[in-house]
Each structure stands twice: as structure tokens, then as C-alpha cells.
Design a protein around this motif. Structure first.
Motif, PDB file in Angstrom:
ATOM      1  N   PHE A 182     -19.569 -45.109 -20.448  1.00 38.87           N
ATOM      2  CA  PHE A 182     -18.346 -44.981 -19.656  1.00 38.87           C
ATOM      3  C   PHE A 182     -17.134 -45.535 -20.408  1.00 38.87           C
ATOM      4  O   PHE A 182     -16.040 -44.976 -20.345  1.00 38.87           O
ATOM      5  CB  PHE A 182     -18.486 -45.713 -18.322  1.00 38.87           C
ATOM      6  N   SER A 184     -16.873 -45.870 -23.698  1.00 38.63           N
ATOM      7  CA  SER A 184     -16.759 -45.460 -25.091  1.00 38.63           C
ATOM      8  C   SER A 184     -15.300 -45.060 -25.343  1.00 38.63           C
ATOM      9  O   SER A 184     -14.589 -44.647 -24.416  1.00 38.63           O
ATOM     10  CB  SER A 184     -17.684 -44.276 -25.376  1.00 38.63           C
ATOM     11  N   ARG A 186     -14.027 -42.504 -26.773  1.00 37.01           N
ATOM     12  CA  ARG A 186     -13.775 -41.109 -26.470  1.00 37.01           C
ATOM     13  C   ARG A 186     -13.638 -40.885 -24.968  1.00 37.01           C
ATOM     14  O   ARG A 186     -12.760 -40.164 -24.502  1.00 37.01           O
ATOM     15  CB  ARG A 186     -14.919 -40.256 -27.027  1.00 37.01           C
ATOM     16  N   SER A 187     -14.526 -41.526 -24.228  1.00 33.55           N
ATOM     17  CA  SER A 187     -14.467 -41.398 -22.782  1.00 33.55           C
ATOM     18  C   SER A 187     -13.203 -42.059 -22.232  1.00 33.55           C
ATOM     19  O   SER A 187     -12.530 -41.529 -21.346  1.00 33.55           O
ATOM     20  CB  SER A 187     -15.724 -42.031 -22.167  1.00 33.55           C
ATOM     21  N   ASN A 190     -10.028 -40.119 -22.213  1.00 30.53           N
ATOM     22  CA  ASN A 190      -9.922 -39.114 -21.144  1.00 30.53           C
ATOM     23  C   ASN A 190      -9.514 -39.717 -19.813  1.00 30.53           C
ATOM     24  O   ASN A 190      -9.016 -39.017 -18.943  1.00 30.53           O
ATOM     25  CB  ASN A 190     -11.263 -38.404 -20.960  1.00 30.53           C
ATOM     26  N   LEU A 191      -9.773 -40.996 -19.649  1.00 30.87           N
ATOM     27  CA  LEU A 191      -9.625 -41.597 -18.321  1.00 30.87           C
ATOM     28  C   LEU A 191      -8.456 -42.562 -18.191  1.00 30.87           C
ATOM     29  O   LEU A 191      -8.078 -42.925 -17.080  1.00 30.87           O
ATOM     30  CB  LEU A 191     -10.915 -42.348 -17.949  1.00 30.87           C
ATOM     31  N   VAL A 192      -7.901 -42.983 -19.322  1.00 28.73           N
ATOM     32  CA  VAL A 192      -6.951 -44.095 -19.256  1.00 28.73           C
ATOM     33  C   VAL A 192      -5.631 -43.700 -18.601  1.00 28.73           C
ATOM     34  O   VAL A 192      -4.980 -44.530 -17.960  1.00 28.73           O
ATOM     35  CB  VAL A 192      -6.724 -44.688 -20.669  1.00 28.73           C
ATOM     36  N   ASN A 193      -5.217 -42.444 -18.757  1.00 26.04           N
ATOM     37  CA  ASN A 193      -3.961 -42.008 -18.132  1.00 26.04           C
ATOM     38  C   ASN A 193      -4.274 -41.284 -16.832  1.00 26.04           C
ATOM     39  O   ASN A 193      -4.831 -40.195 -16.845  1.00 26.04           O
ATOM     40  CB  ASN A 193      -3.183 -41.093 -19.077  1.00 26.04           C
ATOM     41  N   LYS A 194      -3.906 -41.893 -15.749  1.00 29.89           N
ATOM     42  CA  LYS A 194      -4.199 -41.288 -14.457  1.00 29.89           C
ATOM     43  C   LYS A 194      -2.908 -40.996 -13.716  1.00 29.89           C
ATOM     44  O   LYS A 194      -1.903 -41.679 -13.903  1.00 29.89           O
ATOM     45  CB  LYS A 194      -5.063 -42.230 -13.596  1.00 29.89           C
ATOM     46  N   ASN A 195      -2.972 -39.955 -12.898  1.00 26.31           N
ATOM     47  CA  ASN A 195      -1.833 -39.664 -12.050  1.00 26.31           C
ATOM     48  C   ASN A 195      -1.673 -40.808 -11.042  1.00 26.31           C
ATOM     49  O   ASN A 195      -2.624 -41.189 -10.375  1.00 26.31           O
ATOM     50  CB  ASN A 195      -2.073 -38.344 -11.312  1.00 26.31           C
ATOM     51  N   ILE A 236     -12.900 -51.924  -7.824  1.00 24.99           N
ATOM     52  CA  ILE A 236     -13.626 -51.477  -9.020  1.00 24.99           C
ATOM     53  C   ILE A 236     -12.726 -50.609  -9.890  1.00 24.99           C
ATOM     54  O   ILE A 236     -12.692 -50.746 -11.116  1.00 24.99           O
ATOM     55  CB  ILE A 236     -14.910 -50.715  -8.620  1.00 24.99           C
ATOM     56  N   GLU A 237     -11.969 -49.728  -9.244  1.00 22.26           N
ATOM     57  CA  GLU A 237     -11.084 -48.854 -10.011  1.00 22.26           C
ATOM     58  C   GLU A 237     -10.019 -49.669 -10.745  1.00 22.26           C
ATOM     59  O   GLU A 237      -9.698 -49.379 -11.903  1.00 22.26           O
ATOM     60  CB  GLU A 237     -10.428 -47.821  -9.088  1.00 22.26           C
ATOM     61  N   ILE A 240     -11.678 -51.164 -13.709  1.00 22.28           N
ATOM     62  CA  ILE A 240     -11.921 -50.130 -14.723  1.00 22.28           C
ATOM     63  C   ILE A 240     -10.632 -49.825 -15.475  1.00 22.28           C
ATOM     64  O   ILE A 240     -10.623 -49.709 -16.705  1.00 22.28           O
ATOM     65  CB  ILE A 240     -12.500 -48.860 -14.061  1.00 22.28           C
TER      66      ILE A 240
END
Lengths: 422, 178
Positions: A182, A184, A186-187, A190-195, A236-237, A240
Motif C-alpha cells: 500500500f 510502496s 509507486r502506489s 497514485n494516492l497522494v493527491n486526492k480531491n 485512518i484516512e 494514511i
């Protein structure tokens, strides 16, 4: 939350239901570390190749001369004294029954039930996991935020966070996380920029979603799995997000400053520590897998064992330096299985023969178990050298520590590791 | 199921193409996972059937289906194998699927390439917007009650954006089923 040693009285909740009383607790937190991947007693507690576990075991036995130059540099142990001095060491613990496979061993470790060769790698356990037992049989019931399963990989093992057993299941499962996958790089990218929605619109979104869900007849069934309550999910979010920022900024590159590199085992323990510090769960189970390189590389196995040992020392040090966990946590460390007594045909660069764990010989069932905890709870520096204790005893022991063993009579075949406790 | 055979507006057009790609990409994904043979991905435009009601959806999308459909709904193109693997790696690493789905959706929606209608178009004709977003994301027409509810929400709540509505639908129970 009950304090250690206190009796929680039954009480009436606003809804009117009466919770059963929770029993006496020895401590309010348990961390169970599967020192995993298949570790033989010969190389661990018997030290046939020297003390490969100086963070956990007393002794200055030199590492065998033919492999010592292949050992990676590690920092000094994080602990001032090896972990065994903070608890009780069962040197001749046994994975008594069942195939000596990783999944069998893990399943036994988290359910307290032995398995057989019919165990499916694709199916959830047939018996309640320790997570479900803990969450269901505490008063009041515990949220998933209090129960974590930190897995070395996102393959196979995540499904051990809850069972198919009637009356248990996802409603009582653990928060499962595979940090190596989760988090990594690369992963993370993909997840660090959120709306980011304006918080004022959350209610509007909820209204629409509730309306839609109300119209949708099927609803979510058990196959959709564990779900945190909204407040816990938000916590948790937020955690993260913090970790993802740390990863993409490079701030979590080798956070332990290991001279060579941090292995995936080390990272798994690192993130388990982060979960412990952030949420202070009452139950956390974490596994490691690096030593399984032994299928083809005995020297690498020894090296991985040293890294795993160092990580466990760091884990205990973190626990003792985390308010809320210090002096109120029992740490249990045990491999899930051992390895064969006889080698396979693969020889490593140092001339050492590799070891599988597939023939179920007696050596592959010989493991150790260490129970560390506060001096008022766990015997310090005690070593049990005779054959005592089995893998199926760990779950009942956790139930006993957290005070719900009396709530699950007849459900577990094992017993409490009472020799460890004051 | 009703057969869609003509395009009424740009949303409809977008829905049809993306839905077609959705089904084709699922097929490619399933083939890719079923065997090792190299699969040439090729997307073509065909007609697509709509569900007549939500009650026809009985099956939970698999991990790969969910991600690939989500991607094609937002980007109107099929997801590449490498991107699918990256997103699936995160998806399969967390036990709380609702939470990881929420994170994935918010991450993909933040991508500038996500094709989400602008607010002016939504407010110019709320009923058309609602119908088209239902067709695009839920592969069915809204019921009269649903159309009334959402249209009313759009007209009543000036802070409500197309992003909010997309997010609400993508995180709904129905979106996880087919």
C-alpha cells in the motif's frame, strides 16, 4: 477502557441492552509478532550458528566463521538488554499438528486451531480469528480501530482478518493493511493527491448516497468485508494521508537508518509501530517473511533472521516509549512453523545447504515463543527449556491477557501459557 | 433491457463510449488474468444495453472489475495493465474496501484528466445531467423519484457540484454491483 487488572462491571447502554461483563485483564494491549517465514530452533534459540538474534536472546556466541562475512551491517540493538530479559522464553514450543506450510501456520496462529492438508489458500478461516473473538467478546464491543492485522504482503494473508464462522465474520474483523504494497512509492504516487471536497459539502454527499443506498435493494453483503465506522475511517484516512506525504517527500526512505537497507520485514514492523503509535490498538498482529529465502539461500536466511530480530527489538523499544502502550502491553513473538531437519539440494555461495519446510518432520514443528511484558504481569528473564506450549495456546493466551477468555468457553482447544505470567 | 440506439446529447455520447469501453476492458482484464497469452487491447464502439432497474444488479464487482470500470467511467478510456496493477496493489492491501475505494475515487477524481461535467452544464439542465450521469455511471436511467430527488438537490443546493454528485454515486452501494 478497563485498566489492567480491573474488573469491568456490566452496564446498560442507552439502547437498553446489557453487555456481559469483561473479565480481569492482565494488560490492555497485546502485540503478536509472527517471527515468520519458517524459523528452526537450531538457528534461533539453539544458536547452532551463533547468536543471530542479539536483540531478543542473551549471549555473545560468535556467528559461524563461514557465513559471518556475508552478514549485513546492522545498528546496535535498540534495547539496552535483550528482549528475553523482559519476559519468558519458551525454548521448546511446538507447532504440534498440521502441514508445515506458511498458510497453515498463520491460520493456526490467528485462530488457535490446527489445520490439515485440505486448507484452501483462497478461503477465509473456518474458525473465528483472534480478532473476531476479541471484538465480539469484549464489553462493550471493540471497534476495528482497536484490532489490526499488519501483513507482510497483500497476497493470501489478508484474508486472515476474519473468518467464515457463523456468528462472526467481517463485523468483528481486524483492520488489515499490507504496508509494503500500500505504501510502496509507486502506489503512493497514485494516492497522494486526492480531491479535497469542502467539508460543508459532506452532508450533501451523504444525503445523496443515503438516498441511493436506500433505493438499492441488494445492499452490501458479507462479501464486501470489514468496514470501519465513519469516524474511525476518517482517522485512518488522515493517518494514511500523512504517511503518503512522508513517502512521496522521501521522508520515509530508510527511517531506521539501517546501514545497508531496510528489508520488507523491517518496513512491515516499522509501519506496525506507526499504527501502534497512532491508534494504540488493543490487539495488533504483525508478520514477517524474509527468512523464507532459506528455500534457496541458507546464509540469506541467517541474515534475514538478524534483521527480523533487530526489528523486534525496535518494536519493543517503541512500545515502551509510547504513552498508553508502555508498561501496559504484552508482546508475544513466535515463528508460525519451523523448517526441515534435512536440507534440500541447493547450496549457497558459502557452501551451506538450503532448507525447505514441507516434509512435516519433527524439526519443522519445533519453534520458540517469547512472551514479554511488564514485570508485574510477565515473569522477567524466565527460560522454559523443556517442551512446553503449543501454537494453539497463543490465541487463548491473548484472550486471557485481554480478559475475554471466560467469554469463549469450549471454543478454543489450546490453553493459556500460564508459566509466563506472574 | 432497453437498447440504446441513438445519442441525444454530449453526456449520452460520453456514457455510451465509456460504457462500451468499460465492458471491453473487463473482457480484456479477465482474459489477461486467465492465461499468459499476450492480449492486444483494442477498443471499439458498439451499442450498449442499459439495465431497466437497479434490482437487476446482483453481483459484486471483482477488484479488477471495480477498478477498471471506475477508471473508464472517469477517464473515458480503458485502463492500461500497468495502471490497473498499480491501483489494484493499493486496493488489495487494505481490508476496509469501502475506505480504500473512497481513497482511490478521490485520487482519480483529482487527476486533471478525469472527465467530469462542469457545473454550468449541470445547472443549465439538471434533469439532463441527472439522466446522463445515471446512464454513464450506473448504466441505467434514473427512476422518476431519483430524477426528482437529484434535480431538486441541484436546484436547491447552490454549493452542490458535479464532483459531489459523481463522488456520491461512485461511493454508493449500487456502483459496487453489476
Amino acid at each position: 477502557m478497563a485498566t489492567a487488572g480491573a474488573m469491568v462491571m456490566p452496564y446498560m447502554v442507552p439502547g437498553g441492552s446489557l453487555f456481559a461483563p469483561t473479565g480481569t485483564r492482565r494488560a490492555n494491549h497485546v502485540v503478536f509478532c509472527l517471527f515468520a517465514g519458517g524459523v528452526r530452533n537450531m538457528e534461533s534459540v539453539h544458536k547452532n550458528d551463533g547468536n543471530l538474534m542479539p536483540s531478543m536472546l542473551n549471549g555473545n556466541e560468535s556467528i559461524s566463521s563461514d557465513i559471518v562475512s556475508s552478514m549485513s551491517a546492522l545498528p546496535s540493538p535498540a534495547l539496552s538488554s535483550p528482549l528475553q530479559n523482559f519476559g519468558t522464553l519458551y525454548k521448546e514450543f511446538r507447532y504440534d499438528q498440521g502441514p508445515t506450510g506458511h498458510f497453515n501456520g498463520h491460520t493456526t496462529a490467528v485462530t488457535g486451531q490446527y489445520t490439515n492438508s485440505s486448507l484452501s489458500l483462497l478461503d477465509r478461516p473456518q474458525h473465528p480469528t483472534v480478532f473476531e473473538l476479541y471484538r465480539k467478546h469484549n464489553s462493550p464491543g471493540m471497534s476495528a480501530l482497536n484490532s489490526w492485522w499488519i501483513t507482510h504482503t497483500n497476497n493470501l494473508y489478508p484474508i486472515l482478518n476474519y473468518s467464515n464462522y457463523s456468528g462472526y465474520g467481517p463485523a468483528y474483523g481486524a483492520n488489515q493493511l499490507s504496508p509494503n504494497d500500500f505504501f510502496s512509492y509507486r502506489s503512493a504516487q497514485n494516492l497522494v493527491n486526492k480531491n479535497s471536497f469542502p467539508s460543508s459539502n459532506a452532508q450533501l454527499q451523504d444525503d445523496i448516497r443515503k438516498f441511493m443506498n436506500g433505493n438499492f435493494g441488494a445492499g452490501l453483503n458479507a462479501s464486501t468485508g470489514l468496514k470501519n465506522n465513519p469516524d474511525d475511517a476518517a482517522k485512518i484516512e488522515a493517518w494514511i494521508d500523512k504517511v503518503l506525504q512522508g513517502i512521496t517527500s522521501g521522508g520515509l526512505n530508510n527511517p531506521w537508518n539501517i546501514p545497508s537497507y531496510m528489508s520488507s520485514d523491517m518496513y512491515n514492523i516499522y509501519f506496525a509501530e506507526e499504527v501502534l503509535k497512532e491508534f494504540k490498538p488493543e490487539l495488533l498482529v504483525v508478520n514477517m517473511f524474509g527468512v523464507d529465502v532459506c528455500h534457496s539461500d541458507f546464509t540469506g536466511y541467517c541474515n534475514a533472521m538478524r534483521r527480523a530480530d533487530w526489528a523486534v527489538g525496535h518494536l519493543w523499544n517503541t512500545i515502551q516509549n509510547t504513552p498508553g502502550l508502555a508498561n501496559d502491553t504484552v508482546l508475544i513473538v513466535a515463528p508460525e512453523i519451523g523448517r526441515n531437519g534435512t536440507p534440500n539440494s541447493i547450496v549457497d555461495a558459502n557452501g551451506r545447504a538450503a532448507l525447505d519446510h514441507t516434509n512435516g518432520d519433527p524439526v519443522s514443528k519445533e519453534i520458540f515463543c517469547m512472551v514479554a511484558g511488564p514485570p508485574s504481569v510477565v515473569h522477567q528473564g524466565k527460560v522454559i527449556t523443556q517442551e512446553k506450549g503449543k501454537s494453539i495456546d497463543i490465541v487463548p493466551t491473548i484472550a486471557n491477557i485481554l480478559g475475554f477468555d471466560s467469554e469463549i468457553p469450549g471454543l478454543l482447544p489450546g490453553g493459556v501459557l500460564n508459566d509466563a505470567f506472574v | 433491457m432497453a437498447l440504446i440506439s441513438n445519442y441525444s446529447n454530449k453526456y449520452f455520447r460520453a456514457m455510451n463510449i465509456s460504457s462500451i469501453k468499460k465492458y471491453l476492458s473487463i473482457g480484456v482484464v479477465l482474459i489477461s488474468f486467465a492465461c499468459k497469452r499476450e492480449v492486444v487491447q483494442q477498443y471499439e464502439v458498439n451499442e450498449v444495453n442499459l439495465y431497466t432497474s437497479a434490482s437487476e444488479k446482483k453481483n459484486l464487482k471483482t477488484d479488477e472489475q471495480f477498478i477498471s470500470i471506475l477508471y473508464s467511467d472517469l477517464f473515458e478510456t480503458g485502463i492500461s495493465n500497468s495502471k490497473l496493477q498499480e491501483l489494484n496493489q493499493a486496493y488489495t492491501s487494505m481490508g476496509d474496501k469501502s475506505l480504500v475505494i473512497d481513497i482511490l475515487i478521490k485520487s482519480l477524481m483529482a487527476d486533471p484528466g478525469a472527465k467530469i461535467p462542469v457545473e454550468n452544464d449541470m445547472r443549465a439542465n439538471p434533469a439532463d445531467f441527472v439522466e446522463n450521469v445515471y446512464k454513464k455511471l450506473l448504466v441505467r436511467k434514473p427512476t422518476p423519484q431519483e430524477e426528482w430527488f437529484l434535480t431538486n438537490q441541484i436546484e436547491k443546493e447552490q454549493d452542490l457540484t458535479p464532483m459531489d454528485i459523481y463522488y456520491s454515486i461512485l461511493t454508493s452501494d449500487e456502483y459496487r454491483y453489476y
